[in-house]
Design an enzyme around this catalytic site. Sequence first.
Site, PDB file in Angstrom:
ATOM      1  N   SER A 137       0.851  -1.200   0.000  1.00 65.26           N
ATOM      2  CA  SER A 137       0.000   0.000   0.000  1.00 65.26           C
ATOM      3  C   SER A 137       0.881   1.242   0.000  1.00 65.26           C
ATOM      4  O   SER A 137       1.963   1.235   0.603  1.00 65.26           O
ATOM      5  CB  SER A 137      -0.855   0.001   1.270  1.00 65.26           C
ATOM      6  OG  SER A 137      -1.444   1.263   1.459  1.00 65.26           O
ATOM      7  N   TYR A 150      -1.977  -0.766  10.250  1.00 63.94           N
ATOM      8  CA  TYR A 150      -2.127  -1.223   8.856  1.00 63.94           C
ATOM      9  C   TYR A 150      -0.877  -0.912   8.036  1.00 63.94           C
ATOM     10  O   TYR A 150      -0.330  -1.787   7.350  1.00 63.94           O
ATOM     11  CB  TYR A 150      -3.358  -0.549   8.234  1.00 63.94           C
ATOM     12  CG  TYR A 150      -3.522  -0.788   6.752  1.00 63.94           C
ATOM     13  CD1 TYR A 150      -4.033  -1.979   6.269  1.00 63.94           C
ATOM     14  CD2 TYR A 150      -3.155   0.206   5.831  1.00 63.94           C
ATOM     15  CE1 TYR A 150      -4.183  -2.194   4.897  1.00 63.94           C
ATOM     16  CE2 TYR A 150      -3.307   0.004   4.464  1.00 63.94           C
ATOM     17  CZ  TYR A 150      -3.816  -1.201   3.998  1.00 63.94           C
ATOM     18  OH  TYR A 150      -3.941  -1.401   2.649  1.00 63.94           O
TER      19      TYR A 150
HETATM   20  N1  LIG Z   1      -8.467   0.413  -2.069  1.00 61.56           N
HETATM   21  C1  LIG Z   1      -7.425   1.089  -1.629  1.00 61.56           C
HETATM   22  O1  LIG Z   1      -7.488   2.335  -1.442  1.00 61.56           O
HETATM   23  C2  LIG Z   1      -6.107   0.390  -1.397  1.00 61.56           C
HETATM   24  C3  LIG Z   1      -4.948   1.174  -1.300  1.00 61.56           C
HETATM   25  C4  LIG Z   1      -3.722   0.547  -1.071  1.00 61.56           C
HETATM   26  C5  LIG Z   1      -3.675  -0.840  -0.942  1.00 61.56           C
HETATM   27  N2  LIG Z   1      -4.825  -1.581  -1.034  1.00 61.56           N
HETATM   28  C6  LIG Z   1      -4.702  -3.036  -0.895  1.00 61.56           C
HETATM   29  O2  LIG Z   1      -5.247  -3.640  -2.048  1.00 61.56           O
HETATM   30  C7  LIG Z   1      -5.710  -4.961  -1.727  1.00 61.56           C
HETATM   31  C8  LIG Z   1      -7.102  -5.152  -2.305  1.00 61.56           C
HETATM   32  O3  LIG Z   1      -8.006  -4.267  -1.646  1.00 61.56           O
HETATM   33  P1  LIG Z   1      -9.313  -3.678  -2.370  1.00 61.56           P
HETATM   34  O4  LIG Z   1      -9.135  -2.214  -2.460  1.00 61.56           O
HETATM   35  O5  LIG Z   1      -9.645  -4.450  -3.561  1.00 61.56           O
HETATM   36  O6  LIG Z   1     -10.389  -3.920  -1.191  1.00 61.56           O
HETATM   37  P2  LIG Z   1     -11.762  -4.740  -1.155  1.00 61.56           P
HETATM   38  O7  LIG Z   1     -12.632  -4.329  -2.302  1.00 61.56           O
HETATM   39  O8  LIG Z   1     -12.289  -4.570   0.232  1.00 61.56           O
HETATM   40  O9  LIG Z   1     -11.315  -6.250  -1.410  1.00 61.56           O
HETATM   41  C9  LIG Z   1     -10.636  -6.991  -0.425  1.00 61.56           C
HETATM   42  C10 LIG Z   1     -10.564  -8.438  -0.870  1.00 61.56           C
HETATM   43  O10 LIG Z   1      -9.863  -9.179   0.137  1.00 61.56           O
HETATM   44  C11 LIG Z   1     -10.648 -10.313   0.491  1.00 61.56           C
HETATM   45  N3  LIG Z   1     -10.417 -10.686   1.884  1.00 61.56           N
HETATM   46  C12 LIG Z   1     -10.552  -9.915   3.004  1.00 61.56           C
HETATM   47  N4  LIG Z   1     -10.312 -10.643   4.086  1.00 61.56           N
HETATM   48  C13 LIG Z   1     -10.022 -11.912   3.661  1.00 61.56           C
HETATM   49  C14 LIG Z   1      -9.709 -13.121   4.315  1.00 61.56           C
HETATM   50  N5  LIG Z   1      -9.634 -13.217   5.671  1.00 61.56           N
HETATM   51  N6  LIG Z   1      -9.462 -14.211   3.562  1.00 61.56           N
HETATM   52  C15 LIG Z   1      -9.551 -14.157   2.210  1.00 61.56           C
HETATM   53  N7  LIG Z   1      -9.841 -13.040   1.526  1.00 61.56           N
HETATM   54  C16 LIG Z   1     -10.089 -11.940   2.259  1.00 61.56           C
HETATM   55  C17 LIG Z   1     -12.092  -9.886   0.248  1.00 61.56           C
HETATM   56  O11 LIG Z   1     -12.924 -11.001  -0.003  1.00 61.56           O
HETATM   57  P3  LIG Z   1     -13.921 -11.696   1.046  1.00 61.56           P
HETATM   58  O12 LIG Z   1     -14.525 -10.623   1.897  1.00 61.56           O
HETATM   59  O13 LIG Z   1     -14.880 -12.393   0.146  1.00 61.56           O
HETATM   60  O14 LIG Z   1     -13.082 -12.647   1.823  1.00 61.56           O
HETATM   61  C18 LIG Z   1     -11.938  -9.081  -1.028  1.00 61.56           C
HETATM   62  O15 LIG Z   1     -11.938  -9.923  -2.146  1.00 61.56           O
HETATM   63  C19 LIG Z   1      -5.630  -5.087  -0.209  1.00 61.56           C
HETATM   64  O16 LIG Z   1      -4.478  -5.818   0.148  1.00 61.56           O
HETATM   65  C20 LIG Z   1      -5.494  -3.634   0.256  1.00 61.56           C
HETATM   66  O17 LIG Z   1      -4.822  -3.560   1.478  1.00 61.56           O
HETATM   67  C21 LIG Z   1      -6.033  -1.002  -1.267  1.00 61.56           C
END
Ligand SMILES: NC(=O)c1ccc[n+]([C@@H]2O[C@H](COP(=O)([O-])OP(=O)(O)OC[C@H]3O[C@@H](n4cnc5c(N)ncnc54)[C@H](OP(=O)(O)O)[C@@H]3O)[C@@H](O)[C@H]2O)c1
Length: 248
Positions: A137, A150
């Site tokens: 991130s 985080y």
């Molecule tokens: N969006 C942002 O602003 C941002 C910025 C920097 C980094 N990131 C990183 O990008 C990655 C993807 O995030 P996103 O933005 O796509 O968020 P998101 O839409 O909330 O998606 C998160 C994904 O992780 C899965 N997940 C959560 N807990 C889990 C568990 N215990 N076991 C298996 N799967 C799990 C969720 O699926 P289920 O709930 O179905 O398990 C979902 O598919 C993350 O690592 C996040 O930290 C995001």
Amino acid sequence: MDLMGKVVIVTGASSGIGLATAKLLAKQGAKLVLVARSRDKLEKLAREIPGSIAIPTDMTKPLEIKKLVRQAKYHFRRVDVLINNAGQGYDAPIEKTNLERMQMIYNLSMVGPLVAMQEVIPLMRYQRGGAIVNVSSGTALMRLANNGAYSSIKKALAQLSLTAREELKKDNITVSVVYPYMTATDFEKNTLKNNVPLTEEKPPIPPDTAEFVAEKILEAIQTGEAEVFAHDWMKTMGRQGSALPDAP
Ligand SMILES: NC(=O)c1ccc[n+]([C@@H]2O[C@H](COP(=O)([O-])OP(=O)(O)OC[C@H]3O[C@@H](n4cnc5c(N)ncnc54)[C@H](OP(=O)(O)O)[C@@H]3O)[C@@H](O)[C@H]2O)c1
């Protein structure tokens, strides 16, 4: 790496960046192993992507992760790419950081990716190569108030990944870190919060789309670069400390 016919595990494939990545890699001809906890969403996606399989897995549970890699290997006979993308945010000031919540985020964003890497490395070595992409991130490059747990875990994930990269060079396995900037997904809605004041403040630079970040993940696989940043200006953020640059 050319993705045609390659077997790719994508964690967090039920939503946001992981979902966009699965769809993008399918267009490149990859065979997808779709991973998250939400069985219904994964099975629906598997029906949309011919030749893919859904393996519902809780990425905080090492035994489930081991089973996931075993099943993927049994089904496809190989694993070429692992994308550790599943994640969840946790906002809290250091003083109020809840240990159980922090431990859960640590299990999800550090232990889970570590176990998944440990499971695929012997297989990739046997296949004489592979690619691992770990999604960190932009906050790992900053000192952002209310984000200590985080962001430090995401920073640890980057360090773990870059160390693995050095260890695995001899095996033709690339390990890359992708640093997304703020991205328009369900991430904010799903972020756990303790004692964080509500703010209407808008980010100085608008969020990226999940599809934009998926392209960065594809770039990491194809180039094998150590670190791929959503934006060039993020490369100097670690040195700048906390601040985001002004909007360009
Ligand atoms: N969006 C942002 O602003 C941002 C910025 C920097 C980094 N990131 C990183 O990008 C990655 C993807 O995030 P996103 O933005 O796509 O968020 P998101 O839409 O909330 O998606 C998160 C994904 O992780 C899965 N997940 C959560 N807990 C889990 C568990 N215990 N076991 C298996 N799967 C799990 C969720 O699926 P289920 O709930 O179905 O398990 C979902 O598919 C993350 O690592 C996040 O930290 C995001």
